[in-house]
Motif scaffolding. Structure first.
Motif, PDB file in Angstrom:
ATOM      1  N   ASN A 159       9.313   5.343 -15.277  1.00  0.00           N
ATOM      2  CA  ASN A 159       9.491   4.761 -13.941  1.00  0.00           C
ATOM      3  C   ASN A 159       9.822   3.280 -13.996  1.00  0.00           C
ATOM      4  O   ASN A 159       9.786   2.597 -12.974  1.00  0.00           O
ATOM      5  CB  ASN A 159       8.237   4.992 -13.088  1.00  0.00           C
ATOM      6  N   ASP A 160      10.151   2.749 -15.170  1.00  0.00           N
ATOM      7  CA  ASP A 160      10.371   1.302 -15.258  1.00  0.00           C
ATOM      8  C   ASP A 160      11.532   0.835 -14.386  1.00  0.00           C
ATOM      9  O   ASP A 160      11.446  -0.189 -13.724  1.00  0.00           O
ATOM     10  CB  ASP A 160      10.529   0.850 -16.721  1.00  0.00           C
ATOM     11  N   ARG A 161      12.613   1.619 -14.359  1.00  0.00           N
ATOM     12  CA  ARG A 161      13.759   1.196 -13.539  1.00  0.00           C
ATOM     13  C   ARG A 161      13.540   1.480 -12.064  1.00  0.00           C
ATOM     14  O   ARG A 161      14.250   0.986 -11.204  1.00  0.00           O
ATOM     15  CB  ARG A 161      15.021   1.933 -13.976  1.00  0.00           C
ATOM     16  N   HIS A 162      12.574   2.316 -11.785  1.00  0.00           N
ATOM     17  CA  HIS A 162      12.358   2.836 -10.438  1.00  0.00           C
ATOM     18  C   HIS A 162      11.386   1.954  -9.634  1.00  0.00           C
ATOM     19  O   HIS A 162      11.384   1.983  -8.406  1.00  0.00           O
ATOM     20  CB  HIS A 162      11.792   4.257 -10.619  1.00  0.00           C
ATOM     21  N   LEU A 163      10.569   1.177 -10.332  1.00  0.00           N
ATOM     22  CA  LEU A 163       9.476   0.490  -9.640  1.00  0.00           C
ATOM     23  C   LEU A 163       9.948  -0.594  -8.676  1.00  0.00           C
ATOM     24  O   LEU A 163       9.266  -0.910  -7.708  1.00  0.00           O
ATOM     25  CB  LEU A 163       8.476  -0.089 -10.650  1.00  0.00           C
ATOM     26  N   LYS A 164      11.119  -1.144  -8.936  1.00  0.00           N
ATOM     27  CA  LYS A 164      11.624  -2.152  -8.023  1.00  0.00           C
ATOM     28  C   LYS A 164      11.876  -1.519  -6.650  1.00  0.00           C
ATOM     29  O   LYS A 164      11.577  -2.108  -5.608  1.00  0.00           O
ATOM     30  CB  LYS A 164      12.919  -2.744  -8.579  1.00  0.00           C
ATOM     31  N   GLU A 165      12.394  -0.308  -6.683  1.00  0.00           N
ATOM     32  CA  GLU A 165      12.635   0.431  -5.450  1.00  0.00           C
ATOM     33  C   GLU A 165      11.300   0.781  -4.774  1.00  0.00           C
ATOM     34  O   GLU A 165      11.152   0.684  -3.561  1.00  0.00           O
ATOM     35  CB  GLU A 165      13.442   1.703  -5.777  1.00  0.00           C
ATOM     36  N   VAL A 166      10.315   1.182  -5.589  1.00  0.00           N
ATOM     37  CA  VAL A 166       8.987   1.469  -5.046  1.00  0.00           C
ATOM     38  C   VAL A 166       8.450   0.230  -4.329  1.00  0.00           C
ATOM     39  O   VAL A 166       7.957   0.297  -3.198  1.00  0.00           O
ATOM     40  CB  VAL A 166       8.003   1.890  -6.167  1.00  0.00           C
ATOM     41  N   SER A 167       8.592  -0.898  -4.969  1.00  0.00           N
ATOM     42  CA  SER A 167       8.111  -2.158  -4.415  1.00  0.00           C
ATOM     43  C   SER A 167       8.756  -2.419  -3.044  1.00  0.00           C
ATOM     44  O   SER A 167       8.089  -2.781  -2.084  1.00  0.00           O
ATOM     45  CB  SER A 167       8.451  -3.289  -5.391  1.00  0.00           C
ATOM     46  N   ARG A 168      10.063  -2.214  -2.991  1.00  0.00           N
ATOM     47  CA  ARG A 168      10.801  -2.470  -1.750  1.00  0.00           C
ATOM     48  C   ARG A 168      10.310  -1.551  -0.631  1.00  0.00           C
ATOM     49  O   ARG A 168      10.030  -1.981   0.483  1.00  0.00           O
ATOM     50  CB  ARG A 168      12.306  -2.251  -1.996  1.00  0.00           C
ATOM     51  N   VAL A 169      10.173  -0.270  -0.950  1.00  0.00           N
ATOM     52  CA  VAL A 169       9.796   0.713   0.073  1.00  0.00           C
ATOM     53  C   VAL A 169       8.371   0.489   0.575  1.00  0.00           C
ATOM     54  O   VAL A 169       8.120   0.498   1.779  1.00  0.00           O
ATOM     55  CB  VAL A 169       9.961   2.156  -0.473  1.00  0.00           C
ATOM     56  N   VAL A 170       7.425   0.266  -0.347  1.00  0.00           N
ATOM     57  CA  VAL A 170       6.039   0.123   0.114  1.00  0.00           C
ATOM     58  C   VAL A 170       5.867  -1.168   0.904  1.00  0.00           C
ATOM     59  O   VAL A 170       5.070  -1.228   1.839  1.00  0.00           O
ATOM     60  CB  VAL A 170       5.001   0.226  -1.022  1.00  0.00           C
ATOM     61  N   LYS A 171       6.626  -2.169   0.552  1.00  0.00           N
ATOM     62  CA  LYS A 171       6.531  -3.405   1.325  1.00  0.00           C
ATOM     63  C   LYS A 171       7.063  -3.165   2.739  1.00  0.00           C
ATOM     64  O   LYS A 171       6.475  -3.607   3.724  1.00  0.00           O
ATOM     65  CB  LYS A 171       7.326  -4.520   0.658  1.00  0.00           C
ATOM     66  N   ALA A 172       8.177  -2.448   2.825  1.00  0.00           N
ATOM     67  CA  ALA A 172       8.751  -2.160   4.141  1.00  0.00           C
ATOM     68  C   ALA A 172       7.758  -1.394   5.006  1.00  0.00           C
ATOM     69  O   ALA A 172       7.742  -1.521   6.220  1.00  0.00           O
ATOM     70  CB  ALA A 172      10.037  -1.365   3.983  1.00  0.00           C
ATOM     71  N   LYS A 173       6.908  -0.605   4.369  1.00  0.00           N
ATOM     72  CA  LYS A 173       5.932   0.166   5.136  1.00  0.00           C
ATOM     73  C   LYS A 173       4.642  -0.600   5.349  1.00  0.00           C
ATOM     74  O   LYS A 173       3.682  -0.031   5.871  1.00  0.00           O
ATOM     75  CB  LYS A 173       5.656   1.485   4.421  1.00  0.00           C
ATOM     76  N   GLY A 174       4.588  -1.834   4.913  1.00  0.00           N
ATOM     77  CA  GLY A 174       3.448  -2.667   5.288  1.00  0.00           C
ATOM     78  C   GLY A 174       2.426  -2.960   4.207  1.00  0.00           C
ATOM     79  O   GLY A 174       1.429  -3.628   4.478  1.00  0.00           O
ATOM     80  N   ALA A 175       2.645  -2.496   2.975  1.00  0.00           N
ATOM     81  CA  ALA A 175       1.715  -2.881   1.906  1.00  0.00           C
ATOM     82  C   ALA A 175       1.824  -4.389   1.708  1.00  0.00           C
ATOM     83  O   ALA A 175       2.915  -4.947   1.795  1.00  0.00           O
ATOM     84  CB  ALA A 175       2.055  -2.153   0.614  1.00  0.00           C
ATOM     85  N   PHE A 176       0.710  -5.059   1.466  1.00  0.00           N
ATOM     86  CA  PHE A 176       0.777  -6.522   1.402  1.00  0.00           C
ATOM     87  C   PHE A 176       0.782  -7.060  -0.018  1.00  0.00           C
ATOM     88  O   PHE A 176       1.027  -8.232  -0.230  1.00  0.00           O
ATOM     89  CB  PHE A 176      -0.359  -7.152   2.211  1.00  0.00           C
ATOM     90  N   LEU A 177       0.538  -6.189  -0.969  1.00  0.00           N
ATOM     91  CA  LEU A 177       0.468  -6.659  -2.348  1.00  0.00           C
ATOM     92  C   LEU A 177       0.858  -5.512  -3.262  1.00  0.00           C
ATOM     93  O   LEU A 177       0.501  -4.364  -3.008  1.00  0.00           O
ATOM     94  CB  LEU A 177      -0.965  -7.103  -2.632  1.00  0.00           C
ATOM     95  N   HIS A 178       1.599  -5.821  -4.308  1.00  0.00           N
ATOM     96  CA  HIS A 178       1.982  -4.792  -5.277  1.00  0.00           C
ATOM     97  C   HIS A 178       1.464  -5.216  -6.640  1.00  0.00           C
ATOM     98  O   HIS A 178       1.670  -6.341  -7.068  1.00  0.00           O
ATOM     99  CB  HIS A 178       3.506  -4.637  -5.308  1.00  0.00           C
ATOM    100  N   ASN A 179       0.791  -4.315  -7.283  1.00  0.00           N
ATOM    101  CA  ASN A 179       0.179  -4.603  -8.568  1.00  0.00           C
ATOM    102  C   ASN A 179       0.778  -3.669  -9.611  1.00  0.00           C
ATOM    103  O   ASN A 179       0.464  -2.490  -9.636  1.00  0.00           O
ATOM    104  CB  ASN A 179      -1.334  -4.405  -8.451  1.00  0.00           C
ATOM    105  N   VAL A 180       1.681  -4.188 -10.427  1.00  0.00           N
ATOM    106  CA  VAL A 180       2.269  -3.367 -11.490  1.00  0.00           C
ATOM    107  C   VAL A 180       1.436  -3.559 -12.751  1.00  0.00           C
ATOM    108  O   VAL A 180       1.278  -4.675 -13.235  1.00  0.00           O
ATOM    109  CB  VAL A 180       3.736  -3.759 -11.757  1.00  0.00           C
ATOM    110  N   MET A 181       0.887  -2.458 -13.230  1.00  0.00           N
ATOM    111  CA  MET A 181      -0.017  -2.530 -14.380  1.00  0.00           C
ATOM    112  C   MET A 181       0.627  -1.837 -15.575  1.00  0.00           C
ATOM    113  O   MET A 181       1.382  -0.886 -15.402  1.00  0.00           O
ATOM    114  CB  MET A 181      -1.319  -1.792 -14.058  1.00  0.00           C
TER     115      MET A 181
END
Lengths: 524, 92
Positions: A236-258
């Motif tokens: 999912n390394d190439r995919h996480l940027k898209e995940v970040s974009r989508v969850v932010k659009a839905k209102g998540a306030f922080l993204h923690n990539v571990m």
């Protein structure tokens, strides 16, 4: 010039005196939450897991009341529990809600910096709704000053969103590793859904759907949502940027990539099948890539589901169940503890406010006035430095450091970028069974491979700052092209990093284009 | 007829939460199934609920002692790999 900042607010130039965050020791981090509305910022300013600044001062604890899980992740193995191992999904003892209450009250009375209680497993809290909500219900009653958090894989989230709102749980973490079921099928072998075990792409599709729906329901109810993602190279390394974009659009306030933890000895699918974990550089690169989209968290320590204390300093061993069981609830004067906690918290918040005010009052320094020796030259290249830090200062002996804080120094100032662990979670039978207590043996006294491994984790760094360092590691570090520096012992981390950066600049070491190193990517 | 929980169980409670007959109880060293209450979910669900959520291979067996979730069936780790790593025996 634009600084690489970790929020989407316009970059604020830093002061030459260290960005004003010197005593917090974590770079420009407070600005990571700068884009948040005031009422949300007020909610997270004393939350050690959400605020990088707060994690130096405030403590948290997890109570392991939720053993059952309703999904399988390829990075998890429920069989394994070693006291020396520290990772999510693993605990030493599962508590009943009553035991959990006692433990929370005892810890909160003993550690006045404690602000946050989370339920994070070791399974999925929402797959154990009875125990999870009973714990929250009792805590809301008995310890109203403690913030409640819950972490979930999201599968049962839509079902319990209203219940979460009812107990005034205002922080929820959802682990979202993908939004594409094809990718999800490589991460999740199965879920338990509507009385069946569902496998493959179908299971990932349902999980993703529930996670996204749950995220929307929570934000609609004003509940703060942080999203955790596990970075799995090649999956999912190439995919996480898209995940970040989508969850932010839905209102998540922080993204923690571990980073993925995949040691073969943990017996997980990924561990046994030889799936690679990301390097520190890969993680940092992805965090930087995602940071344009939303606030990133870089100080996460991937705690166990029974962690206690400040992040990175687990005190769980002081509060084992046999010790807690000897306590009676009557022994704990929680009312008095609450008063004391309030005093301690207010004092810390005041201190942080003052630091922020000082920061704001500083004049903008980046005029590029190279005549002023205090200024940084815009021509200087970017340098990564590792710090053996403790409580915001260069306070740890090189050989005792279990982790190094990685800072980036550039003409724009100093910022915290990540932390890197030094040792393995479990280094075998000899050290196993000693609990989470730090073994105080010096790395220099241990087999060479440990020192070599530690040096390998510092790849990309040009300097390592520590309070003291032995002769042997000094030589080895130098031979590896990393300059050890013990001259700034006990100084605030940022001041020390900046001072070293300036020394390097004055000595003409920053004029060259960097050799092939991790720091070169960050040059603006 | 009844299912049985055996030594591989890690006491995660997941089965207790989903058993429609409340047939599963905590015991030492691991959870057990009350054979008087267990119906193997016949007539209620397509699959026995305990075995459908159990994360541990070989922890739940039928009357013949055969695991409902045999080695490799939950993790997806190929059998050859389990044998190669010496884990097949432990699992089975």
């Amino acid at each position: 010039m634009d600084l690489p900042v970790i929020s989407n607010t316009p970059p604020t130039p830093l002061t030459p005196s260290g960005g004003g965050c010197s005593s917090s020791g974590c770079g420009t981090a407070p600005d990571a939450l700068g884009h948040l509305p005031d009422h949300i910022r007020a909610k997270v300013q004393d939350h050690p897991c959400y605020s990088e600044e707060a994690h130096h001062y405030f403590a948290r604890m997890h109570v392991a009341v939720a053993p059952a899980c309703n999904i399988q992740c390829n990075y998890c193995n429920r069989k394994y529990d070693c006291a020396n191992e520290s990772r999510p999904g693993v605990v030493s003892e599962v508590l009943s809600p009553d035991q959990a209450i006692k433990k929370v009250l005892a810890v909160a009375a003993k550690i006045p910096q404690m602000t946050v209680l989370g339920i994070a497993g070791p399974g999925d809290p929402l797959a154990n709704p009875g125990r999870t909500f009973e714990t929250f219900r009792q805590l809301a009653e008995r310890a109203p000053d403690i913030k409640l958090c819950v972490s979930t894989n999201g599968l049962n989230l839509p079902q319990y969103a209203d219940e979460i709102a009812k107990y005034n749980i205002d922080h929820v973490t959802i682990t979202i590793n993908c939004i594409d079921p094809e990718i999800g099928a490589k991460i999740y072998p199965w879920i338990f859904w509507e009385n069946k075990r569902i496998r493959g792409v179908e299971c990932a599709r349902i999980l993703i759907e529930q996670q996204q729906k749950g995220l929307e329901m929570l934000t609609a109810r004003g509940i703060l949502v942080k999203v955790n993602s596990v970075l799995i190279p090649g999956v999912n390394d190439r995919h996480l940027k898209e995940v970040s974009r989508v969850v932010k659009a839905k209102g998540a306030f922080l993204h923690n990539v571990m980073p993925l933890i995949a040691e073969a000895e943990h017996g997980t699918y990924y561990g046994l099948m030889g799936q690679a974990s990301p390097s520190s550089e890969q993680l940092q690169e992805l965090q930087d890539d995602c940071s344009g989209d939303m606030a990133m968290m870089r100080h996460c320590r991937q705690c166990r589901a029974d962690a206690v204390g400040l992040l990175g300093e687990d005190r769980g061993a002081e509060f084992t169940m046999d010790k807690i069981d000897q306590l009676s609830l009557d022994d704990i004067d929680y009312a008095a503890a609450m008063v004391r906690r309030k005093e301690v918290h207010d004092a810390i918040i005041d201190q942080l406010d003052q630091q922020r005010a000082t920061r704001r009052a500083m004049p903008p320094p980046l005029s590029g006035d190279s005549h002023d020796p205090e200024n940084l030259s815009p021509a200087w290249r970017t340098v990564l430095m590792a710090v053996a830090g403790k409580n915001g200062v260069v306070g740890e002996h090189f050989g005792h450091a279990r982790e190094f804080l990685i800072y980036e120094a550039s003409p724009g100032g100093v910022r915290f970028v990540s932390h890197r662990k030094t040792g393995l979670y479990c280094s075998g039978v000899e050290t196993c069974g000693e609990g989470d207590e730090v073994s105080a043996s010096s790395i220099a006294d241990e087999p060479e491979s440990v020192l070599d491994k530690t040096i390998a984790t510092l790849t990309g760094c040009e300097v390592v700052l520590c309070s003291k360092i032995g002769y042997e590691p000094w030589g080895k570090l130098e031979a590896s092209g990393i300059q050890p520096n013990g001259e700034h012992a006990m100084e605030p981390i940022e001041d020390a990093v900046l001072a070293v950066y300036k020394e390097m600049g004055s000595a003409g070491k920053l004029a060259d284009k960097p050799a092939e190193s991790a720091s070169s990517r960050k040059a603006a | 007829m009844a299912l049985q929980i055996v030594h591989a169980c890690v006491n995660c409670c997941a089965c207790v939460e989903v058993c429609p007959n409340e047939a599963i109880y905590a015991d030492t060293p691991h959870f057990l199934i009350d054979e008087a209450k267990c119906t193997e979910c016949l007539g209620e669900y397509a699959d026995p609920q305990c075995a459908a959520i159990c994360p541990i291979e070989c922890a739940i067996v039928n009357e013949l002692g055969d695991p409902l979730n045999p080695p490799g069936s939950l993790t997806g780790i190929p059998l050859e790999k389990l044998i190669e790593l010496g884990l097949y025996k432990a699992a089975a």
